[in-house]
Design an enzyme around this catalytic site. Structure first.
Site, PDB file in Angstrom:
ATOM      1  N   GLU A  85       0.836  -1.200   0.000  1.00 56.79           N
ATOM      2  CA  GLU A  85       0.000   0.000   0.000  1.00 56.79           C
ATOM      3  C   GLU A  85       0.877   1.258   0.000  1.00 56.79           C
ATOM      4  O   GLU A  85       1.937   1.275   0.640  1.00 56.79           O
ATOM      5  CB  GLU A  85      -0.850  -0.053   1.286  1.00 56.79           C
ATOM      6  CG  GLU A  85      -1.779   1.109   1.532  1.00 56.79           C
ATOM      7  CD  GLU A  85      -2.538   0.941   2.871  1.00 56.79           C
ATOM      8  OE1 GLU A  85      -2.203   0.004   3.647  1.00 56.79           O
ATOM      9  OE2 GLU A  85      -3.456   1.735   3.118  1.00 56.79           O
ATOM     10  N   LYS A 140      -9.275   3.002  -1.804  1.00 57.41           N
ATOM     11  CA  LYS A 140      -9.594   2.334  -0.537  1.00 57.41           C
ATOM     12  C   LYS A 140     -10.909   2.878   0.042  1.00 57.41           C
ATOM     13  O   LYS A 140     -11.064   4.087   0.220  1.00 57.41           O
ATOM     14  CB  LYS A 140      -8.435   2.566   0.440  1.00 57.41           C
ATOM     15  CG  LYS A 140      -8.499   1.762   1.721  1.00 57.41           C
ATOM     16  CD  LYS A 140      -7.209   2.003   2.532  1.00 57.41           C
ATOM     17  CE  LYS A 140      -7.131   1.160   3.784  1.00 57.41           C
ATOM     18  NZ  LYS A 140      -5.838   1.360   4.496  1.00 57.41           N
ATOM     19  N   CYS A 200      -5.616  -3.216   2.310  1.00 58.77           N
ATOM     20  CA  CYS A 200      -5.420  -3.276   3.759  1.00 58.77           C
ATOM     21  C   CYS A 200      -6.726  -3.436   4.541  1.00 58.77           C
ATOM     22  O   CYS A 200      -7.358  -4.478   4.485  1.00 58.77           O
ATOM     23  CB  CYS A 200      -4.625  -2.039   4.214  1.00 58.77           C
ATOM     24  SG  CYS A 200      -3.721  -2.300   5.776  1.00 58.77           S
TER      25      CYS A 200
END
Lengths: 271, 271
Positions: free
Chosen positions: A42, A114, A147
């Site tokens: 990430e 995200k 994540c």
């Protein structure tokens, strides 16, 4: 067969040029080991532990002119690999996203932002509002999420139900206290996401200490039964894990003679 | 504080009277160790590996006249414990359910019928079509689901979103191949169910070989962070695990300063 590589790297916050060089070297090394798909952590270009939002703003670029995406596209074309990694996106003049891209020899195939933001990311980034994209490749159907996204079972399920064979997950898993000899809960959730949906999950974590923050270093490639095929690393050093897989195995959702991961669900009762 | 006991037992298929005696002894021994809540395995009265449906039919009883439930009710009243276990239910004249009950000093508080059937259970049982029940007790809010149910993240989420602090899970986990040194995927999914929802999960598995079938022996009590508080046993012997907990911890869904297991969900995107 398809060779997946998951690269654990140690970006340095703000050293965007150096981070790109290190990520590029990892992609090339993985390709040298035969990788078809390379997963990077990430925010691998900017680093993660920003002092404030304006710092991140200084290191972000729009997709159209991102040197990170350009570099991945060039490497993907030259090496004929698929690169999936996280990067710091300037989405509008003042909107930052914690983004990922799926890049192949033809260029950027999908962008993802995200959707579930962790901790201080909420002070910096705008969450995405679109499901994990899925790219149909000769190797199989590849999705991406980032994540903390992976800690919401619905998110992996969305991708799996839409046909993903593999979820590539760039992560920066901060090191939190856990009982000795236990795998981190983040990894348990990633294993469960693979097993529940019968898909592959390739997690590329980061390492190194950044402004006092330590990381799990939990890079791992997980098979559709939920067990690691490579790793987990669980150590604070760079590493590239390699797993040779048939991604299309993920399309057989049968379990024994009488069970089926999708048909056994009872969505009418889940409301 | 609340003391949870999870009892790993070895029922013998068809020895219904003997199985009741062994389960009763386990409940009494757990109470002797201070248990407030005692979890027993799935189908702990009938055993599990039926040759055919008619065998199970011969060992099942209706809730109203079940000697299993009567015994648990008597023990619960005498010892002031909550008993949660699995039993073989005759629901109508010809309908069998893989059921569980939550019993306290006042009697049967809730009945539950397994909604996701595993393997040959599909030849024997009718699946339930109601969500896990939740019983409000002085110790906290206790829900129950059975074995394979726990492998569907939506099922634990239903219970958690309805307020459960603890999911008690009677299971009979058959022993399937897995890589050496890996925890079974069933347990990984139970840990993820706890961590994703921030709830306690108490799994009571069985042991012993029954008609050639081996079991994981995976009894475990898991905390809201997803890590075991007691166990896992992971061995083929009877055992009672004890964990001293504050079930109401499960009501605090905050994670650090900026995250929250429920508020961070984005259900509008999960369709």
């Amino acid at each position: 067969v398809t060779i997946i590589a998951a690269c654990q790297l140690a970006p340095t916050v703000g050293d965007v040029a150096g981070n790109r060089v290190r990520a590029d070297a990892a992609v090339r090394a993985a390709a040298g080991r035969g990788a078809d798909i390379v997963v990077l952590p990430e925010l691998v270009d900017s680093g993660y532990v920003f002092n404030d939002r304006s710092e991140a703003l200084g290191w972000a670029q729009p997709a159209a002119s991102s040197l990170t995406l350009r570099g991945w596209s060039e490497a993907a074309a030259e090496l004929d690999v698929i690169v999936i990694g996280g990067w710091c996106e300037l989405r509008a003049s003042d909107t930052l996203c914690n983004s990922a891209a799926i890049v192949d020899r033809t260029g950027v195939r999908a962008l993802y932002r995200k959707a579930h933001l962790w901790d201080r990311e909420k002070l910096v980034f705008t969450p995405g509002d679109e499901a994990p994209p899925i790219v149909d490749t000769p190797a199989g159907r590849v999705a991406v999420c980032i994540c903390y996204d992976l800690e919401f079972p619905e998110w992996a399920a969305l991708a799996a139900h839409a046909g993903a064979d593999l979820i590539a997950a760039p992560v920066n898993w901060p090191l939190l206290p856990r009982p000795a000899s236990e795998r981190p809960a983040e990894m348990i959730k990633a294993q469960a996401a693979a097993a529940v949906n019968g898909i592959f999950v390739a997690v590329a974590d980061r390492c190194g200490v950044e402004r006092g923050v330590d990381w799990i270093g939990g890079t791992v490639i997980i098979g559709p039964s939920g067990y690691p095929l490579a790793g987990p690393v669980l150590a604070d050093h760079t590493a590239t894990l390699i797993a040779e897989v048939d991604l299309k195995q993920a399309r057989d959702k049968r379990v024994g003679d009488r069970n089926h991961l999708v048909d056994d669900r009872r969505p009418e009762l889940y409301r």
